[in-house]
Design an enzyme around this catalytic site. Structure first.
Site, mmCIF file in Angstrom:
data_model
loop_
_atom_site.group_PDB
_atom_site.id
_atom_site.type_symbol
_atom_site.label_atom_id
_atom_site.label_comp_id
_atom_site.label_asym_id
_atom_site.label_seq_id
_atom_site.Cartn_x
_atom_site.Cartn_y
_atom_site.Cartn_z
ATOM 1 N N LYS A 89 0.803 -1.219 0.000
ATOM 2 C CA LYS A 89 0.000 0.000 0.000
ATOM 3 C C LYS A 89 0.841 1.278 0.000
ATOM 4 O O LYS A 89 2.048 1.227 0.184
ATOM 5 C CB LYS A 89 -0.955 -0.017 1.206
ATOM 6 C CG LYS A 89 -1.786 -1.304 1.304
ATOM 7 C CD LYS A 89 -2.773 -1.458 0.152
ATOM 8 C CE LYS A 89 -3.310 -2.867 -0.047
ATOM 9 N NZ LYS A 89 -4.280 -3.358 0.882
HETATM 10 C C1 PLP Z 1 -5.271 -4.366 1.266
HETATM 11 C C2 PLP Z 1 -6.729 -4.196 1.191
HETATM 12 C C3 PLP Z 1 -7.577 -4.495 2.264
HETATM 13 C C4 PLP Z 1 -7.116 -5.163 3.519
HETATM 14 O O1 PLP Z 1 -5.987 -4.649 4.075
HETATM 15 P P1 PLP Z 1 -5.027 -5.556 5.006
HETATM 16 O O2 PLP Z 1 -4.226 -4.510 5.707
HETATM 17 O O3 PLP Z 1 -4.223 -6.408 4.096
HETATM 18 O O4 PLP Z 1 -5.910 -6.318 5.917
HETATM 19 C C5 PLP Z 1 -8.920 -4.236 2.149
HETATM 20 N N1 PLP Z 1 -9.422 -3.713 1.021
HETATM 21 C C6 PLP Z 1 -8.653 -3.421 -0.050
HETATM 22 C C7 PLP Z 1 -9.272 -2.839 -1.265
HETATM 23 C C8 PLP Z 1 -7.295 -3.688 -0.005
HETATM 24 O O5 PLP Z 1 -6.546 -3.441 -1.079
#
Ligand code: PLP
Length: 375
Positions: free
Chosen positions: A175
């Protein structure tokens, strides 16, 4: 990740107060303040993942058994799993060519049991929030923005994650803000904040969290972050706006060239002025496959595994950790999932390719690559 994160983590360890509720701990409080400053949110709550942030947001909003939650058919599977964890059922909604949830299909999927919408801002591309908020208002629905893939992005000048009633961020390794694993809940609502905070800390009235908000504690889980995570996250957060600005400039330089190509179009964007993501949509699958062969194209979105509902096997088969903990048994009507239920989404993903913006390379080189794709 760099030396500054390393030093920040070391400082948190050296200070020796690793839980945020130590008397002298401060990194997590400061990180939450930073998040509020960056986004303009009234409250933010650091949690251990983006998935956790979505679950805490749903719990805060009081979503549960019997409720239907609208989620897009193209998103990381966590968006569809989160409603299940609070006892609600996910209802799949098609995307449109912007790659985000289609407001028209939202209207078609609303039933008397719909309680919430989770619009997902995919890969830095914002949803059509004006349309979504108007629909939510008309039908009295709660909007929880999944901004896990779009931390630091704005829509018409407002930070993603702060436009709906609640928002969720992720800080996992894929992210914009990366500390390995992490997340946050955002809201402008005092009561939702009090409930999310109670939920994320076992309903621990012992800490005197909630008396300010007059909200009785209920049973929760533990998704608190530690001070090392928050120390690193503060450093990462400082980098996000300059990083996105570089991406925005690179995108603009490449998009200008790519707009002249003939066998595809730039993906439409819900806030074109601030666009950061760069994808191309071809008229046919054959044209998309031909496009995919060109240097500088990363992949066709159809290859994005658990981001596509047809690959959400546990959801499609309605399998929970215990058969009696099945939200589909508590739903007010029979819910069925079929592989072709969101055919429009599959068609768009079949025809859309991601462009590699090569931020590690100089602009002239990436311009040349864009010319190669456009030719
Ligand atoms: C990464 C992601 C999540 C979940 O995040 P985590 O930190 O991996 O639990 C939820 N929704 C979207 C669209 C994502 O890309």
């Amino acid at each position: 990740m760099g030396i500054c994160e390393w030093i920040a983590a070391g400082r948190a360890i050296a200070e020796g107060q690793l839980t945020r509720y130590s008397e002298k701990a401060h990194f997590t409080d400061e990180f939450e303040q930073d998040l509020c400053r960056l986004t303009g949110a009234r409250h933010s709550l650091a949690v251990t993942s983006g998935t956790g942030a979505l679950i805490a947001a749903l719990a805060a909003a009081g979503i549960g058994p019997g409720d239907e939650v609208l989620v897009p058919a193209y998103t990381w599977m966590a968006t569809a799993a989160a409603p299940v964890m609070v006892g609600a059922v996910p209802i799949l909604v098609d995307i449109d060519e912007s790659l985000t949830i289609d407001p028209e299909d939202i209207e078609r999927k609303i039933t008397p049991y719909t309680r919430a919408i989770i619009p997902v801002h995919m890969g830095n591309a914002p949803c059509d929030m004006d349309a979504i908020m108007a629909i939510a208002k008309k039908h009295g629905l709660i909007v929880i923005e999944d901004a896990c893939q779009s931390v630091g992005i704005t829509y018409k000048g407002r930070a993603l994650g702060t436009i709906g009633h609640l928002g969720a961020f992720s800080f996992n390794k894929m992210k914009n803000v990366n500390i390995g694993e992490g997340g946050a809940v955002l809201t402008n609502d005092d009561q939702y904040y009090a409930r999310a905070r109670s939920y994320h800390d076992l309903g621990a009235m012992i800490r005197g969290h909630e008396e300010r908000y007059n909200e009785p504690a209920f049973v929760g889980v533990n998704m608190k972050v530690n001070e090392i995570q928050s120390a690193m996250a503060r450093v990462q957060l400082r980098k996000v706006v300059p990083m996105l600005e570089r991406k925005r400039k690179r995108r603009a330089a490449m998009a200008e060239i790519l707009a002249t190509g003939t066998d595809y179009q730039l993906t439409p964007h819900n806030d074109a002025d601030s666009a950061v993501s760069l994808t191309l949509v071809a008229p046919t699958v054959e044209a998309a496959v031909a496009l995919q062969e060109r240097k500088g194209i990363w992949n066709r979105l159809r290859d994005s595994s658990k981001h596509i509902y047809t690959n959400w096997e546990p959801i499609l088969s309605k399998r929970t950790f215990h058969p009696k903990m099945s939200p589909w048994a508590w739903a007010k009507r029979e819910i069925t999932y079929t592989p072709d239920m969101c055919a429009r989404t599959l068609d768009i993903l079949d025809r859309t390719c991601v462009v590699n913006m090569g931020l590690e390379y100089p602009t002239f080189l990436m311009r040349r690559i864009a010319k190669g794709i456009a030719a």
